[in-house]
Design a protein around this motif. Sequence first.
Motif, PDB file in Angstrom:
ATOM      1  N   THR A  73       0.878  -1.123  -0.030  1.00 40.12           N
ATOM      2  CA  THR A  73       0.246  -0.165  -0.005  1.00 40.12           C
ATOM      3  C   THR A  73       0.555   1.472   0.124  1.00 40.12           C
ATOM      4  O   THR A  73      -0.121   1.949  -0.522  1.00 40.12           O
ATOM      5  CB  THR A  73      -1.041   0.153   1.315  1.00 40.12           C
ATOM      6  OG1 THR A  73      -1.645  -0.912   1.573  1.00 40.12           O
ATOM      7  CG2 THR A  73      -1.574   1.362   1.537  1.00 40.12           C
ATOM      8  N   ARG A 129       2.365   1.990  -3.406  1.00 39.92           N
ATOM      9  CA  ARG A 129       1.250   2.470  -4.117  1.00 39.92           C
ATOM     10  C   ARG A 129       1.273   3.756  -4.203  1.00 39.92           C
ATOM     11  O   ARG A 129       1.130   5.111  -5.030  1.00 39.92           O
ATOM     12  CB  ARG A 129      -0.006   1.206  -4.859  1.00 39.92           C
ATOM     13  CG  ARG A 129       0.573   0.318  -4.699  1.00 39.92           C
ATOM     14  CD  ARG A 129      -1.133  -0.734  -5.261  1.00 39.92           C
ATOM     15  NE  ARG A 129      -1.540  -0.802  -4.040  1.00 39.92           N
ATOM     16  CZ  ARG A 129      -1.675  -1.896  -3.111  1.00 39.92           C
ATOM     17  NH1 ARG A 129      -1.112  -3.010  -4.018  1.00 39.92           N
ATOM     18  NH2 ARG A 129      -1.914  -2.465  -2.080  1.00 39.92           N
ATOM     19  N   LYS A 174       2.535   7.002  -6.931  1.00 38.11           N
ATOM     20  CA  LYS A 174       0.825   8.000  -7.091  1.00 38.11           C
ATOM     21  C   LYS A 174       1.489   9.338  -7.004  1.00 38.11           C
ATOM     22  O   LYS A 174       1.369  10.445  -7.455  1.00 38.11           O
ATOM     23  CB  LYS A 174      -0.253   7.370  -6.371  1.00 38.11           C
ATOM     24  CG  LYS A 174      -1.263   8.604  -6.775  1.00 38.11           C
ATOM     25  CD  LYS A 174      -2.760   7.956  -6.202  1.00 38.11           C
ATOM     26  CE  LYS A 174      -3.007   9.471  -5.257  1.00 38.11           C
ATOM     27  NZ  LYS A 174      -3.541   9.136  -4.814  1.00 38.11           N
ATOM     28  N   ASN A 210       1.011  -5.810  -5.993  1.00 42.11           N
ATOM     29  CA  ASN A 210       1.235  -5.815  -7.736  1.00 42.11           C
ATOM     30  C   ASN A 210       2.442  -6.398  -8.572  1.00 42.11           C
ATOM     31  O   ASN A 210       2.961  -4.579  -8.123  1.00 42.11           O
ATOM     32  CB  ASN A 210      -0.291  -5.082  -8.305  1.00 42.11           C
ATOM     33  CG  ASN A 210      -0.076  -3.524  -7.817  1.00 42.11           C
ATOM     34  OD1 ASN A 210       0.454  -2.924  -6.787  1.00 42.11           O
ATOM     35  ND2 ASN A 210       0.464  -3.113  -8.463  1.00 42.11           N
ATOM     36  N   ASP A 216      -8.944  -1.934  -4.252  1.00 43.66           N
ATOM     37  CA  ASP A 216      -9.475   0.071  -4.186  1.00 43.66           C
ATOM     38  C   ASP A 216      -7.634  -0.068  -4.544  1.00 43.66           C
ATOM     39  O   ASP A 216      -6.892  -0.791  -5.009  1.00 43.66           O
ATOM     40  CB  ASP A 216      -9.117   0.420  -2.831  1.00 43.66           C
ATOM     41  CG  ASP A 216      -8.705   1.757  -2.942  1.00 43.66           C
ATOM     42  OD1 ASP A 216      -9.984   2.593  -2.382  1.00 43.66           O
ATOM     43  OD2 ASP A 216      -7.755   1.860  -2.842  1.00 43.66           O
ATOM     44  N   GLU A 217      -7.122   0.946  -5.183  1.00 44.85           N
ATOM     45  CA  GLU A 217      -6.159   0.718  -6.294  1.00 44.85           C
ATOM     46  C   GLU A 217      -4.842   1.037  -5.503  1.00 44.85           C
ATOM     47  O   GLU A 217      -3.698   0.787  -5.595  1.00 44.85           O
ATOM     48  CB  GLU A 217      -5.940   2.550  -7.735  1.00 44.85           C
ATOM     49  CG  GLU A 217      -5.058   1.498  -8.496  1.00 44.85           C
ATOM     50  CD  GLU A 217      -5.917   3.240  -9.592  1.00 44.85           C
ATOM     51  OE1 GLU A 217      -4.396   3.877 -10.009  1.00 44.85           O
ATOM     52  OE2 GLU A 217      -6.436   3.494 -10.338  1.00 44.85           O
TER      53      GLU A 217
END
Length: 655
Positions: free
Chosen positions: A368, A371, A375, A400, A561-562
């Motif tokens: 998390t 990611r 972003k 991922n 959720d991305e």
Amino acid sequence: MADEIAIESMLKERRKFKPDAAFSRQAHVNGVTAYNRMRKEADKNYQRYWARLAKENVTWFTPWKKVLSWKPPFAKWFVGAKTNVSYNCLDRHLEGENAWRRNKAAIIWEGEPGDSRTLTYGDLHREVCKFTNVLKGLGIKKGDRVVLYMPMVPELAIAMLACARMGAVHSIIFGGFSAESIRDRINDAEAHTVVTADGGWRRGQVVPLKNMIDEALEGAKTVRNVVVVQRTGQSILMKDGRDQWWHELMKDASPDCPAAKLDAEHPLFTLYTSGTTGKPKGILHTTGGYLVHTTVTSKYIFDLKETDTYWCTADIGWITGHSYVVYGILSNGATTVMYEGAPNHPEQDRFWEIIDKYNVTIFYTAPTAIRTFQKWGDEHVKKHSLKSLRLLGTVGEPINPAAWMWYRKMIGKNRCPIVDTWWQTETGGILISPIPGAVTTTPGTATLPFPGIFPEVVNEAGKPAKTDEGGYLVVKRPWPGMLRGIYGDPKRYKEQYWSKFKDTYFTGDGARRDKNGYFWIMGRVDDVMNVAGHRLSTMEIESALVSHPSVAESAVVGRPDEIKGTGVVAFVSLEKGIEASEKLQAQLKQHVAKEIGPIAKPDDIRFTDALPKTRSGKIMRRLLRDIAAGRETVGDTTTLEDYSVLAKLRDSDEG
Ligand code: WTA
């Protein structure tokens, strides 16, 4: 459930990263040959293998009579042996050939406002001895539970090690939990003593921990003492006869306090985690096996060396912080970095600044977080060199491949091996992970079991799944760091972990194994959600929602959720005469935050006049998951929606 596992078929990932020869040469496991030797030894006789590792890596006061006593589902490791976790993390680094470590940094701590403290092994030992004497002075006895509700400050590690030193059992509650959650946990643990702080810093704000404790203690009957660390300095209530300042108690405490000689199976801590029901479970870990497991996995999986500056960004309130900020790392005599605050304070490059400031060599964080950094943008990373890094790790949720590749390139500069480590609060330490320098990695897989651990993917009947076939992740044999039970609830322990498959530990995760034997974790198959790497139970949030007077019924599901991996969506039907509104939506989110903590706040609340149910009355979660994920559209979110129509249409294929 089986269909849910099968639906999640992952993209076939083909990128392979062979160990770098230079890394392998210097590693504890210096290549494939050494690795195979280790695995062969473990496969041949796993008890003898763990016994060897226990002897070589942990100091014992009395040797064991038997390596393992296994009466499923109850295991005892190193039966009859005596040791002490605090002794292994401290005293042994001040004696004999290691005595030079007295002036080596044990903890390098960075406060969010930018203040910093370094405690050497000598310092840490002294503080821990003193605080152990403080605990004894408060009437704490061996076996008593002590609740710690603290910010990420060195005093938290000191309090843990002090409990371990005298055989008190700590129960740490993550600083993000609300008063209600704290009260439940204190009552369940029947704790007499709470250690907290006035507050902690988070994104420039004070998190008012002591206020939360005051609220929690209304209605908690067992607590007699509250010890308060002064961290943020605002004025707080100090209740006469109950509350005392840490620094005042420590002033006159004696630094002389030998470590208690504790049985290998003496309880070390309980840690509450979400299960499939509304009530959190106090996962129990004991002394010897947990110490062996965390020490050995820290050494081999992080390739931890004398010269490393290791940083795990997890909060100590979670299992990752217990095992891999404090115990496993200090037991190896390495230097552990602790950071108090948020990754975006004052700027979004705080983590990278810390890495350069202390020359961090090993960095362990959650997908998390990765990611989120991705972003925020590369420019924040590029302001810093990160040249000290030599190894990266991830934990807490499936990563991922895109995030893995970004991590490798942007943070690791294509130079650092990545260890994707799979484990759980219950497992105590890592069970599946590459050994750096020996195992070829592929983005998205935690690769192979640590030698001496025997996981498998099985189908509904408990038979091994075929190559690449989805199934349940189980562990076939006991391991040293495994949970010994759920505090006060042996029945639930049996049901939850040992009833689905005979004498086999059920993890609650789905997985598949590829042709190389690599494990691909596919996420939870039970009613536990993994939100931003935090475990939440759907039932826990549902019961928080129905405790609100406007709510008649609720069903909570996860949706992709991305950033967070999973987001929380709550379907709510209201009491008669209550109007759905955006205001109520906001109130309900706030209500969940108050009942459980901000981490459990639903991302979305959808009102419906009835929850879709099968004829037998079971809520159709699969349908709700589809709706939540947008695979099934039913209009906007605040108005009442009649999902029961959809339910009727689907009634035939579920239940
Ligand atoms: C998930 C955290 C995929 C899994 C240490 C497990 C992972 C749950 C990984 C435990 C990983 C943890 N890859 N999934 N590397 N690590 N998980 O108890 O679903 O907070 O069951 O322990 O996190 O979460 P817990």
